[in-house]
Write a protein that holds these residues in place. Structure first.
Motif, short mmCIF file in Angstrom:
data_model
loop_
_atom_site.label_atom_id
_atom_site.label_comp_id
_atom_site.label_asym_id
_atom_site.label_seq_id
_atom_site.Cartn_x
_atom_site.Cartn_y
_atom_site.Cartn_z
N LEU A 192 -6.68 -5.62 10.51
CA LEU A 192 -5.81 -6.18 11.54
C LEU A 192 -4.49 -5.41 11.52
CD1 LEU A 192 -6.23 -10.05 11.22
CD2 LEU A 192 -7.22 -8.52 12.93
N THR A 193 -4.01 -5.08 12.71
CA THR A 193 -2.72 -4.43 12.86
C THR A 193 -1.67 -5.51 13.03
OG1 THR A 193 -3.79 -2.55 13.92
CG2 THR A 193 -1.42 -2.79 14.28
N ALA A 241 -5.24 0.71 -2.85
CA ALA A 241 -4.91 2.07 -2.41
C ALA A 241 -3.48 2.27 -1.92
CB ALA A 241 -5.89 2.51 -1.33
N ASN A 242 -2.65 2.81 -2.79
CA ASN A 242 -1.27 3.18 -2.42
C ASN A 242 -0.43 1.99 -1.97
OD1 ASN A 242 -1.76 5.94 -2.96
ND2 ASN A 242 -2.69 6.17 -0.95
N GLY A 243 -0.69 0.82 -2.55
CA GLY A 243 0.12 -0.35 -2.25
C GLY A 243 -0.21 -1.09 -0.97
N ARG A 244 -1.33 -0.75 -0.34
CA ARG A 244 -1.73 -1.47 0.89
C ARG A 244 -2.08 -2.91 0.53
NH1 ARG A 244 -5.87 1.14 4.56
NH2 ARG A 244 -5.14 -0.59 5.84
N HIS A 274 -6.33 2.85 16.81
CA HIS A 274 -5.34 2.69 17.87
C HIS A 274 -5.15 1.23 18.27
CE1 HIS A 274 -5.18 7.01 18.29
NE2 HIS A 274 -6.50 7.01 18.31
N ALA A 275 -5.57 0.30 17.39
CA ALA A 275 -5.42 -1.12 17.68
C ALA A 275 -3.94 -1.49 17.75
CB ALA A 275 -6.11 -1.96 16.60
N ILE A 334 -9.72 -8.84 4.62
CA ILE A 334 -9.05 -8.37 5.82
C ILE A 334 -7.94 -7.44 5.35
CG2 ILE A 334 -7.62 -9.00 7.80
CD1 ILE A 334 -9.01 -11.75 7.76
N ASN A 335 -8.05 -6.15 5.70
CA ASN A 335 -6.99 -5.20 5.39
C ASN A 335 -5.91 -5.34 6.44
OD1 ASN A 335 -8.63 -4.28 3.35
ND2 ASN A 335 -9.11 -2.32 4.32
N LEU A 336 -4.66 -5.27 6.02
CA LEU A 336 -3.53 -5.37 6.93
C LEU A 336 -2.88 -4.01 7.05
CD1 LEU A 336 -2.04 -8.69 5.53
CD2 LEU A 336 -3.52 -8.42 7.54
N GLN A 337 -2.62 -3.58 8.29
CA GLN A 337 -1.94 -2.31 8.51
C GLN A 337 -0.80 -2.52 9.49
OE1 GLN A 337 -4.67 0.53 10.18
NE2 GLN A 337 -4.53 -0.32 12.23
N LEU A 338 0.29 -1.81 9.24
CA LEU A 338 1.41 -1.84 10.18
C LEU A 338 1.06 -1.04 11.42
CD1 LEU A 338 4.48 -1.34 7.83
CD2 LEU A 338 3.85 -3.41 9.09
N LEU A 339 1.56 -1.48 12.54
CA LEU A 339 1.37 -0.75 13.79
C LEU A 339 1.76 0.71 13.59
CD1 LEU A 339 0.64 -0.91 16.77
CD2 LEU A 339 3.02 -1.47 17.24
N GLY A 340 0.86 1.64 13.89
CA GLY A 340 1.12 3.07 13.74
C GLY A 340 0.83 3.64 12.37
N GLN A 341 0.46 2.79 11.40
CA GLN A 341 0.23 3.25 10.03
C GLN A 341 -1.04 4.10 9.94
OE1 GLN A 341 -0.49 -0.01 7.33
NE2 GLN A 341 -0.33 1.26 5.51
#
Length: 133
Positions: A10-11, A34-37, A59-60, A47-54
């Motif tokens: 999820l973005t 992985a690298n503090g994600r 492209h979500a 559910i992996n969390l990613q910042l918009l643009g990360q």
């Protein structure tokens, strides 16, 4: 060929806010990888969390997620818990069609406007819940 989901992504606009929501409202376990994600684990999925643009391959946008999560709680317990967490229920409980049969569902948004559906399979509902829904 495919047996189950391992994870989804999820973005989100704010990782800490998303972690707090999923930990408090949905009782998921926050984990770091992985690298503090950050991710939220439940059962044998996460559910992996990613910042918009990360993630440049994904492209979500924020709020583009739509998840249906199955609970072991009764629908009454889910609704009471959501109310205690001050979560606005958008719809439900309503009858829907799950992967393994009919479900009762409630819908609400996470802080990033992802649509979250929490469901109970109808054959697992108590007689009282079946009569009142």
């Amino acid at each position: 060929m495919i047996s189950h989901f391992d994870h989804i992504v999820l973005t989100v606009a704010n990782i800490d806010k998303a972690v707090s929501f999923y930990e408090t409202v949905l009782k998921m376990e926050p984990i770091t990888f992985a690298n503090g994600r950050k991710a939220m684990r439940f059962g044998q999925q996460k559910i992996n969390l990613q910042l918009l643009g990360q993630e440049l391959r994904n492209h979500a946008m924020e709020g583009s997620g739509d998840l249906c999560l199955i609970t072991s709680w009764s629908m009454a317990e889910v609704i009471d818990h959501l109310k205690n967490c001050k979560v606005t229920i958008l719809e439900g409980p309503v009858s829907k069609s799950g992967a393994l049969g009919p479900i009762q569902s409630v819908y609400f948004n996470d802080p990033d406007n992802n649509l979250i559906e929490v469901s109970v399979y109808e054959d697992e509902l108590s007689n009282d819940e079946q009569e009142t829904d």
